[in-house]
Design an enzyme around this catalytic site. Structure first.
Site, PDB file in Angstrom:
ATOM      1  N   GLN A 124      40.813  54.061  27.073  1.00  0.00           N
ATOM      2  CA  GLN A 124      40.387  55.455  27.079  1.00  0.00           C
ATOM      3  C   GLN A 124      39.049  55.560  27.805  1.00  0.00           C
ATOM      4  O   GLN A 124      38.046  55.066  27.312  1.00  0.00           O
ATOM      5  CB  GLN A 124      40.227  55.891  25.615  1.00  0.00           C
ATOM      6  CG  GLN A 124      39.680  57.275  25.411  1.00  0.00           C
ATOM      7  CD  GLN A 124      39.203  57.453  23.966  1.00  0.00           C
ATOM      8  OE1 GLN A 124      38.464  56.626  23.434  1.00  0.00           O
ATOM      9  NE2 GLN A 124      39.620  58.521  23.330  1.00  0.00           N
ATOM     10  N   GLY A 125      39.072  56.169  28.955  1.00  0.00           N
ATOM     11  CA  GLY A 125      37.838  56.280  29.732  1.00  0.00           C
ATOM     12  C   GLY A 125      37.192  57.644  29.565  1.00  0.00           C
ATOM     13  O   GLY A 125      37.380  58.544  30.383  1.00  0.00           O
ATOM     14  N   TYR A 126      36.485  57.829  28.471  1.00  0.00           N
ATOM     15  CA  TYR A 126      35.814  59.097  28.205  1.00  0.00           C
ATOM     16  C   TYR A 126      34.296  58.949  28.346  1.00  0.00           C
ATOM     17  O   TYR A 126      33.670  59.567  29.179  1.00  0.00           O
ATOM     18  CB  TYR A 126      36.111  59.599  26.786  1.00  0.00           C
ATOM     19  CG  TYR A 126      37.519  60.116  26.521  1.00  0.00           C
ATOM     20  CD1 TYR A 126      38.510  60.088  27.490  1.00  0.00           C
ATOM     21  CD2 TYR A 126      37.843  60.645  25.269  1.00  0.00           C
ATOM     22  CE1 TYR A 126      39.797  60.565  27.227  1.00  0.00           C
ATOM     23  CE2 TYR A 126      39.121  61.129  24.994  1.00  0.00           C
ATOM     24  CZ  TYR A 126      40.092  61.083  25.968  1.00  0.00           C
ATOM     25  OH  TYR A 126      41.345  61.549  25.692  1.00  0.00           O
ATOM     26  N   SER A 127      33.704  58.097  27.478  1.00  0.00           N
ATOM     27  CA  SER A 127      32.235  58.040  27.390  1.00  0.00           C
ATOM     28  C   SER A 127      31.604  57.521  28.671  1.00  0.00           C
ATOM     29  O   SER A 127      32.166  56.673  29.370  1.00  0.00           O
ATOM     30  CB  SER A 127      31.814  57.121  26.245  1.00  0.00           C
ATOM     31  OG  SER A 127      32.415  57.524  25.050  1.00  0.00           O
ATOM     32  N   SER A 159      36.925  50.506  25.263  1.00  0.00           N
ATOM     33  CA  SER A 159      37.548  49.423  24.496  1.00  0.00           C
ATOM     34  C   SER A 159      38.771  48.902  25.250  1.00  0.00           C
ATOM     35  O   SER A 159      39.507  49.688  25.855  1.00  0.00           O
ATOM     36  CB  SER A 159      38.010  49.919  23.121  1.00  0.00           C
ATOM     37  OG  SER A 159      36.919  50.448  22.411  1.00  0.00           O
ATOM     38  N   GLU A 242      43.150  60.201  16.490  1.00  0.00           N
ATOM     39  CA  GLU A 242      42.298  59.023  16.446  1.00  0.00           C
ATOM     40  C   GLU A 242      41.465  59.030  15.164  1.00  0.00           C
ATOM     41  O   GLU A 242      41.390  58.052  14.447  1.00  0.00           O
ATOM     42  CB  GLU A 242      41.376  58.994  17.663  1.00  0.00           C
ATOM     43  CG  GLU A 242      40.544  57.720  17.721  1.00  0.00           C
ATOM     44  CD  GLU A 242      39.525  57.722  18.859  1.00  0.00           C
ATOM     45  OE1 GLU A 242      39.125  58.802  19.304  1.00  0.00           O
ATOM     46  OE2 GLU A 242      39.139  56.624  19.278  1.00  0.00           O
ATOM     47  N   ASN A 373      29.312  59.625  12.832  1.00  0.00           N
ATOM     48  CA  ASN A 373      29.417  60.284  11.530  1.00  0.00           C
ATOM     49  C   ASN A 373      28.419  61.440  11.389  1.00  0.00           C
ATOM     50  O   ASN A 373      28.641  62.353  10.590  1.00  0.00           O
ATOM     51  CB  ASN A 373      29.290  59.251  10.407  1.00  0.00           C
ATOM     52  CG  ASN A 373      30.617  58.525  10.200  1.00  0.00           C
ATOM     53  OD1 ASN A 373      31.580  58.779  10.949  1.00  0.00           O
ATOM     54  ND2 ASN A 373      30.702  57.663   9.208  1.00  0.00           N
TER      55      ASN A 373
END
Ligand SMILES: Cc1cc2nc3c(=O)[nH]c(=O)nc-3n(C[C@H](O)[C@H](O)[C@H](O)COP(=O)(O)OP(=O)(O)OC[C@H]3O[C@@H](n4cnc5c(N)ncnc54)[C@H](O)[C@@H]3O)c2cc1C
Lengths: 397, 364
Positions: A124-127, A159, A242, A373
């Site tokens: 997952q290439g988001y951040s 990840s 998720e 969180n």
């Protein structure tokens, strides 16, 4: 209150239990006599309809109806019998539901089956370095040139990128549009020229995530999911999947049992750890939280099958409460083991393979990942309790 | 499958909540707590009793509604939301269960219908069985009881008391019996009354089925613990509501304080910790009603965990109110004190956790 699932479901449970007995002791370890490969096991589970239940046959699923009670029975019984469940990961848990909702027929045909069968691993290439909690400020750029997307920029904390065949990626394709509506969701093969992957070692000392650099990475125009500028909505439609899956209550229960058994076996001055009142009291506190968590997951399940039962707030707290609970539980295991609890990696006197230290750190990672969180508390207070949003700070010019 | 309170139970709870919010504001609570207005207190009591609280747990063949513990829980939650200043856990939950399970046919005939019709009232004192403090403890000898009982629940206006000896044999004493001295105790929570009983050779009517059978007293204690937990959940719910709505109104630095994250996060933490407690509570009551093997452990764990969460809520909700939270004027402290009292009655968190451990064979 009615905790019975009904005779039809009890028959189904019996079927699952039979299945568990048939495969008792199977393992992915080469040394085991009941060795089986992960992908073979995955196919068996799909054929039984134990996973990928509601995914059409033509895409490699079981082709049945969604039935969350059956899913729960399967998860509970496999977990009780210590039989491994299906594969997870960002491809199966996030990309597949995304494609089912947003993908073209061609994309579904092409990607879902190999993903389900564990033959195509996704990351997952988001951040990005400057876009974490504030994800929508991401800057990796995508330009359409001659029927291809040309991508430049950098992702971080990705990840499993180093083992993945594919990435689903958020890319800024409409630089003129407002922040949230300038993003597109694009599928990128990881062997495309111009991609560089640099593994990052995390505090557990595993390379759990990576930096990924893009230099003129070129993929076909058709690799976009949804329309140009829809990327934010596409990505958000499955973020909930998720968050819900980050601290599975069955796994939490199994882990508590591991902790209890350890406290019965290990000793101080010949006295079992569980016989030491202050340790025992902390164990009982954690057990109370685990029990509340278990009951809560039943209430959430119930709200899904009984329309009108409103548990909106209850759904929002799961990631926060679940990850904090696991972290606390592993911390307790370390405390009761004292000096022994600090042992890690390969060393004499290691307990449970060092998994208490590992999970203690791993769950700290999950407290941060998947929306920190603190961000969860913003969501609970704003969307759950209706409290005001932070005032927006004017962008520095 | 349906996990939660039934529509009927929710409705019943809503009646209770509504009655309290319509009739018992902080001013009324203050008057009652200060003992300033007997008539007001009586009116509120009878208003609530008219909803049928006294007959809820009495079996149908004795003139009651034959409800289960989950129904009682739904009401206790409602009472907790408005610090309901009436008896419940002892008089209308523990006593009916003690009599139904522990009484012989004559005893049931004699007492149960009259509890249902609200002609007689019971107080219940089992603290000595759970953990005897100071000089408390009662001995039974040939139908006569001697000793001291502390923190008798719902003892105000009681006609009879259900007490027990150290072995768990339960018995009834009449408030007019010779040798019985009744002493009022004052706790922080003055909306409910607790008593000390001093017994000198007082005539005791033993509940026959409880002789050499601690099963009954255990059930009665489980039920009491679950109901007290429900009361604390109700009180916590209100404290969070009050904190959230205050935070949306009060302004500092030209902003409502609810837009400060420190404040929002306190609220989110309270909500996140309280939310799973509902399910835990209902599961414990459901097990009490249908799954005896699980019931005691769940009652202990619910009492412990919910007491801890409620304590945290009572602290943070007060903090969100700033100096105002600390005042008597606002009256938030009535909820704070109710939570503080429930926490200790029938065993504080450490004691019930120790019991939970024992049940699982963890301490040898
Ligand atoms: C184990 C792990 C795996 C990950 N895997 C992936 C992955 O596969 N793909 C991917 O794209 N990303 C992944 N991430 C990235 C993850 O999503 C981000 O780390 C996370 O969203 C936080 O962003 P950040 O690290 O930039 O921290 P920041 O956003 O800089 O946050 C720093 C601190 O500030 C706080 N903060 C920030 N904004 C606010 C606010 N508005 N209110 C209150 N507090 C705030 C945060 O809570 C945190 O405490 C992973 C992270 C971890 C730890």
């Amino acid at each position: 209150m009615n905790l019975e699932y009904g005779p039809e479901y009890e028959d189904f449970r019996a079927e699952v239990i039979d299945f568990c007995m048939e495969y008792e002791g199977i393992s992915f370890e080469n040394t085991s006599s009941k060795n089986i490969s992960r992908s073979e096991w995955q196919k068996i589970l799909i054929e039984k309809g134990f996973i990928a239940r509601a995914i059409p046959k033509e895409y490699g699923g079981f082709g049945g109806e969604t039935d969350i009670i059956k899913s729960r029975i399967i998860a509970t019984e496999l977990s009780k019998a210590k039989i491994p469940g299906g594969m997870g990961g960002q491809g199966i848990d996030m990309l597949v539901p995304t494609l089912l909702e947003w993908g073209t027929e061609e994309q579904k045909q092409h990607y879902i089956q190999p993903t389900l069968h564990g033959e195509m691993i996704w990351c997952q290439g988001y951040s990005e370095p400057n876009a974490g909690s504030d994800l929508a400020s991401l800057q990796t750029k995508g330009e359409l040139k001659d029927g291809n997307w040309v991508i430049n920029g950098q992702k971080i904390w990705t990840s499993t990128a180093q083992y993945s065949q594919m990435m689903f990626c958020l890319v800024r394709t409409e630089p003129q549009a407002p922040k949230h509506s300038g993003i597109s969701f694009i599928l990128i093969p990881m062997d495309t020229p111009g991609i560089e992957i640099r593994p990052l070692v995390d505090m557990t000392l595993n390379a759990g995530f990576n930096e990924v650099f893009f230099t003129d990475v070129t993929v076909p125009e058709g690799n976009i999911v949804g329309k140009r500028g829809d990327g934010w909505s596409v990505a958000n439609s499955v973020l909930g999947h998720e968050r819900g899956s980050l601290a599975d209550p069955n796994a939490t229960m199994n882990r508590l049992n591991t902790l209890i058994n350890m406290m019965k076996e290990e000793t101080i001055d010949g006295r079992r750890l569980i016989d030491i009142p202050s340790y025992r009291d902390r164990l009982m506190q954690v057990q109370g939280k685990v029990m509340a968590n278990q009951a809560h997951s039943l209430r959430l399940l119930s709200s899904k099958i009984n329309p009108g039962q409103n548990v909106k707030l209850g759904g929002m707290i799961q990631k926060l409460v679940g990850t904090e609970l696991r972290h606390e539980m592993e911390a307790l295991a370390i405390d009761v083991l004292g000096e022994i609890g600090t042992l890690y990696e390969e060393t004499p006197r290691l307990k449970e393979n060092g998994s208490f230290q590992f999970h203690y750190m791993y769950f700290l990672g999950l407290i941060i990942g998947g929306g920190t969180n603190q961000i969860q508390k913003n969501i609970i207070s704003e969307r759950g309790l209706g409290m005001p949003k932070e005032p927006k700070v004017q962008e520095a010019s | 499958m349906y996990f939660g309170l039934s529509e009927e139970q929710n409705q019943f709870q809503d009646y209770v909540k509504k009655f309290l919010s319509d009739n018992v504001s902080v001013d009324e609570i203050r008057k009652i707590a200060n003992g300033d207005d007997q008539k007001l207190h009586e009116d509120i009591k009878s208003g609530l009793m008219n909803l049928g609280l006294s007959s809820l747990l009495i079996p149908e063949n004795y003139g009651g509604l034959g409800g289960d513990l989950l129904s009682a829980v739904s009401i206790a939650q409602g009472l907790g939301t408005g610090v309901g200043p009436i008896s419940f856990a002892g008089s209308y939950v523990m006593a009916p269960i003690a009599l139904s399970l522990g009484g012989n046919d004559d005893q049931k005939d004699k007492y149960l219908p009259k509890i249902a019709s609200n002609e007689i009232k019971f107080g219940v004192g089992l603290s000595e069985y759970v953990a005897a403090r100071e000089d408390s403890g009662i001995e039974l000898n040939k139908g006569k009881a001697s000793g001291k009982a502390l923190f008798v629940i719902d003892g105000d206006d009681a006609d009879f008391f259900i007490l027990s000896d150290k072995g768990g044999t339960m018995f009834i004493v009449d408030k007019n019996e010779k040798g019985l001295e009744i002493i009022q105790l004052t706790t922080v929570d003055k909306t409910r009354l607790y008593l000390e009983l001093n017994l000198k050779n007082v005539k005791a009517e033993v509940l026959q089925e409880t002789e050499n059978n601690p099963f009954v007293i255990q059930k009665v204690i489980d039920a009491g613990r679950i109901i007290l937990s429900a009361d604390s959940i109700g009180a916590s719910e209100t404290m969070i509501e009050k904190a959230v709505s205050y935070a949306k109104e009060r302004k500092q630095f030209n902003r409502v304080i609810g837009s400060f994250q420190a404040v929002k996060h306190m609220c989110a933490e309270m909500a996140a910790d309280l939310e799973p407690c509902y399910a835990m509570l209902w599961q414990a009551a459901h097990s009490f009603d249908h799954d005896p093997d699980e019931a005691r452990l769940q009652a202990c764990q619910a009492k412990s965990h919910i007491s801890e969460v409620a304590k945290m809520v009572s602290k943070k909700a007060t903090e969100v109110h700033g100096g105002m939270g600390f005042t008597d004027l606002l009256g938030l402290h009535y909820w704070f004190k109710r939570i503080g009292l429930n926490r200790q009655i029938l065993g504080g968190p450490e004691l019930v956790r120790e019991e939970a451990a024992e049940l699982q064979g963890f301490n040898q």
